[in-house]
Design an enzyme around this catalytic site. Structure first.
Site, mmCIF file in Angstrom:
data_model
loop_
_atom_site.group_PDB
_atom_site.id
_atom_site.type_symbol
_atom_site.label_atom_id
_atom_site.label_comp_id
_atom_site.label_asym_id
_atom_site.label_seq_id
_atom_site.Cartn_x
_atom_site.Cartn_y
_atom_site.Cartn_z
ATOM 1 N N SER A 119 31.051 47.410 40.765
ATOM 2 C CA SER A 119 31.514 48.584 39.687
ATOM 3 C C SER A 119 30.656 49.690 39.937
ATOM 4 O O SER A 119 31.241 50.863 39.586
ATOM 5 C CB SER A 119 31.544 48.287 38.219
ATOM 6 O OG SER A 119 31.868 46.945 37.865
ATOM 7 N N HIS A 140 37.138 48.453 44.946
ATOM 8 C CA HIS A 140 36.761 48.225 43.671
ATOM 9 C C HIS A 140 38.257 48.234 42.573
ATOM 10 O O HIS A 140 38.904 49.249 42.629
ATOM 11 C CB HIS A 140 35.965 49.645 43.165
ATOM 12 C CG HIS A 140 35.475 49.586 41.444
ATOM 13 N ND1 HIS A 140 35.588 50.749 40.783
ATOM 14 C CD2 HIS A 140 35.355 48.513 40.645
ATOM 15 C CE1 HIS A 140 35.263 50.317 39.632
ATOM 16 N NE2 HIS A 140 35.237 48.954 39.446
ATOM 17 N N GLU A 152 39.916 51.471 44.293
ATOM 18 C CA GLU A 152 38.958 52.566 44.869
ATOM 19 C C GLU A 152 38.348 51.752 46.206
ATOM 20 O O GLU A 152 37.825 50.737 46.438
ATOM 21 C CB GLU A 152 37.784 53.068 44.130
ATOM 22 C CG GLU A 152 38.146 53.682 42.782
ATOM 23 C CD GLU A 152 37.072 54.066 41.930
ATOM 24 O OE1 GLU A 152 37.220 55.015 41.340
ATOM 25 O OE2 GLU A 152 36.269 53.216 41.798
ATOM 26 N N ASN A 190 34.870 55.036 37.277
ATOM 27 C CA ASN A 190 33.465 54.697 36.440
ATOM 28 C C ASN A 190 32.507 55.613 36.039
ATOM 29 O O ASN A 190 32.090 55.811 35.169
ATOM 30 C CB ASN A 190 32.955 53.590 36.911
ATOM 31 C CG ASN A 190 33.566 52.137 36.464
ATOM 32 O OD1 ASN A 190 34.444 52.329 35.650
ATOM 33 N ND2 ASN A 190 33.124 51.138 37.075
#
Ligand code: 3HC
Length: 284
Positions: A119, A140, A152, A190
């Site tokens: 992450s 991800h 991602e 994120n």
């Protein structure tokens, strides 16, 4: 590059979701967990969600059975040796990931792609534990992986075009909407979402609002599909705290640091849905 056999290492909420996507996409999938008990729990979870699809009429029973038959649970990394593509979804800590990648590097074919679902850790630092950083890429997924469309595809410093595009194509094959990005702290989503969720948690104390009202606020005032407390409970408070710490370590931006309230919850074992209690009580 044809991906026939996929290894998924770590079959927690994310790994099980990723393995589900792989078997549904027709790939032979080899799953590895630290214990056979946890591995079986993951298989049950996948079977449960596929059965729900059958009950809702979006998957034929024969397709469910064929998908489940494509999942093999194994006892050790050596059994991932003939995988074309390995996706790692183990604990969000750098050293265990680096150790695993060094091991995968030793046992898999040189042309195999090694992907990490990290992450917020550096894909470049994970890749550096191998002798083939050009075959290492970030992939991800978002929680819950079977439902969230995005993946991602993260290019680390030495990722080769081949592996990068193979991961992109594999993301599409899994039915996802991939985006390409570079290996920067938090990648794309994120980088925005973690400080935003941290702000939300700080607002709990600042505005003396209840988790229920905060969630109602963001759902009804900002169009979020689920409120921030529900979302952090879903992601896992420990996972969110780890990701926040990793981002804070890299950026030193105060908003990235995990709010003390979340750290305290984490230390008390209130991890959200998976522990039965977080901001909410799940009673199971
Ligand atoms: N795995 C597989 N299937 C699942 C599932 C799971 N974990 N959870 C639910 N399903 C299936 C179920 O079968 C369910 O149907 P059922 O209830 O009839 O059995 C079906 O999906 C639909 O579930 P819901 O009714 O709960 O679906 P919703 O329409 O309410 O949408 C949602 C759920 C997609 C999760 C939506 O609430 C949403 O988009 N929430 C936001 C989630 C989000 O932001 N995630 C990102 C978190 S950040 C992250 O992951 C990054 C990481 O690095 C920390």
């Amino acid at each position: 590059m044809e991906v026939r056999k996929v290894g998924v290492v770590g079959l927690g909420a994310m790994g099980a979701g990723i393995a589900q996507l792989c078997v549904e996409a027709g790939a032979e999938t080899v799953g590895l967990e630290v214990s056979s008990e946890l591995a079986e729990q993951a298989r049950d979870r996948i079977a449960h969600f596929l059965t729900r699809k059958v009950e809702k009429g979006t998957l034929a029973e024969s397709e469910r059975d064929a998908a489940l038959a494509r999942l093999t649970l194994v006892g050790g990394p050596e059994e991932l040796g003939d995988s074309d593509f390995v996706i790692e979804a183990i604990v969000e800590e750098l050293e265990p990931k680096r150790e695993l990648f060094a091991e995968l590097d030793r046992i898999t074919r040189p042309e195999a792609v090694l992907a990490t679902n990290t992450s917020a850790l550096s894909v470049t630092e994970i890749a550096a534990a191998t002798e083939r950083p050009e075959r290492v890429v970030g992939m991800h997924f978002f929680n819950p992986a079977p439902l969230m469309p995005l993946v991602e595809i993260v290019r680390a410093e030495l990722t080769g075009d081949d592996a990068f595009e193979a991961a992109y194509a594999f993301g599409e094959r899994l039915g996802k909407t991939p985006i390409r990005c570079h290996d920067t702290p938090g990648f794309v989503v994120n980088r925005v979402l973690i400080p935003l969720l941290n702000d939300c948690i700080r607002v709990l104390d600042e505005a003396r609002v209840t988790p229920e009202d905060l969630d109602t606020g963001l759902r009804n005032g900002a169009g979020w599909p689920m409120g921030p407390c529900t979302l952090v409970d879903l992601v896992g408070i420990d996972v969110h705290v780890h990701a926040s710490e990793a981002l804070y370590e890299k950026t030193r931006e105060p908003r990235m640091a995990p709010p003390p309230r979340l750290v305290a919850m984490c230390n008390a074992g209130l991890l959200g849905r998976k522990s039965g209690r977080g901001f909410y009580d799940y009673g199971d």
